[in-house]
Design an enzyme around this catalytic site. Sequence first.
Site, mmCIF file in Angstrom:
data_model
loop_
_atom_site.group_PDB
_atom_site.id
_atom_site.type_symbol
_atom_site.label_atom_id
_atom_site.label_comp_id
_atom_site.label_asym_id
_atom_site.label_seq_id
_atom_site.Cartn_x
_atom_site.Cartn_y
_atom_site.Cartn_z
ATOM 1 N N ASP A 155 -30.458 -141.084 34.662
ATOM 2 C CA ASP A 155 -31.701 -141.370 33.953
ATOM 3 C C ASP A 155 -32.015 -142.863 33.962
ATOM 4 O OD1 ASP A 155 -29.499 -141.928 32.377
ATOM 5 O OD2 ASP A 155 -29.998 -140.487 30.816
ATOM 6 N N ASP A 179 -26.446 -124.255 35.788
ATOM 7 C CA ASP A 179 -25.248 -124.538 36.588
ATOM 8 C C ASP A 179 -24.003 -123.901 35.978
ATOM 9 O OD1 ASP A 179 -26.468 -125.898 38.588
ATOM 10 O OD2 ASP A 179 -25.792 -127.895 38.017
#
Length: 497
Positions: free
Chosen positions: A248, A95
């Site tokens: 997460d 990214d």
Amino acid sequence: MSVMLLAEKAYMAAVVLATRLLGHRRRPDRRYRWEPIGDGDDDVEAGGGGGGEAYPMVLVQIPMYNEREVYQVSIGAACGLSWPADRIIVQVLDDSTDPVTKELVRGECERWASKGVDVRYEVRDSRRGYKAGALREGMKRDYARGCDLVAIFDADFQPEPGFLRRAVPFLIHNPELALVQARWTFVNADECLMTRMQEMSLDYHFTVEQEVGSSIHAFFGFNGTAGVWRISALNEAGGWKDRTTVEDMDLAVRASLKGWKFVFLGDLMVKNELPSTLKAYRYQQHRWSCGPANLFRKMLMEIVRNKKVTLWKKIHVIYNFFLVRKIIAHIVTFVFYCIVIPATVLVPEVEIPRWGSVYIPTIITLLNAVGTPRSFHLIVFWVLFENVMSLHRTKATFIGLLEAGRVNEWVVTEKLGDALRMKLPGKGSKKLHMRIANLCCGIRLHILELGVAAYLFFCGCYDVAFGNNHYYIFLFLQSIAFFVVGVGYIGTFVPLS
């Protein structure tokens, strides 16, 4: 709240002690079936010959964002994993907004591809969803849909070649397991005092919190990296979501509510880098404190209404995992030890029992120190540093609970890497002069920390003049710690040019 925190620490200490006494009977490979894959040949490498159906198809994801200093070590380590070349795909999710960094990462992927490793370099049009968005997009690729497992490593993580051979058998032979989490170890723990403090906190997290969650409840928060997921479990849980900054933990809670189990391997270690600048550490701690509080707000009723898990597990997730460890721990550390106790100096009519002001904090501190015995002599510095950071964490916790302005702020933790670290000024007067010059020429002041430092110093002076409980010893030391962090004079100094 102090008593709640003490009870939680004592409970986890008792579980860890019982686990140690039981020895081999509580080891993960005793609680779950584990057998070597295939013929047990340890010489098979990612760039080697073909594998076989005994080896599941593994996707290795490495999300990156302008990781110029560390991209080579993570890609190299992933491409060096011992696994048949036709049963593994390394996917680099870049990214980066810096075109130079993008070309460097692309070139590194091409270099490994020329050696026979199946490396896929993927980019997106935007950074929507940040890390969760990148991982989600990576899973949509056609080749990813044919994989059975996905291993995730952040850009500074360096798994050993045998990582998959140690972790994957748990998922092959135990269909109820969704996640195998490895422990972190740190390549720069000795870089400065701040990294030593971080090592103490994170070692406790892994050796106690993760171990207890794995042993008793088969649940713990996924650490976002150095873990292997069963893709079917990941998909059943709803995949990656970017509604908080702890994608997460979000995934782990949702998978657990579906009935999946997790296992933590304390002897499987993956090297990585601790943030060594104060700026990077503050951004990381904001994300790690704000995200869980915000996730707790979003998932509380979902956990309560869930019918697939036991009441005992719901209580553990809501009370132990979220309320005590992610919310109360931050609030009580700052409010009680840095605001209430100093205030009793100014209001002598209010008296805190000795067990509340001395005994409980001492016991909690000693229980926290068991994770890193080599740093026990630094325990006083650790207490002072954690109290200072509790201000930042408490603020972030309330931002998460109230969904205030910075609730979804995501800043990638800066890594220095070995190359940049070698360029830093060496020890001695030159380094000291450069740091003082930088301190005097525009380093950011942290007003809240300086304000608390002034408050504690005033309370300390008042205690010297009018008090009789000797709190001033702690107050002056804590005031100095807040001042040092307030002026940014902690951690590694990176030259401005």
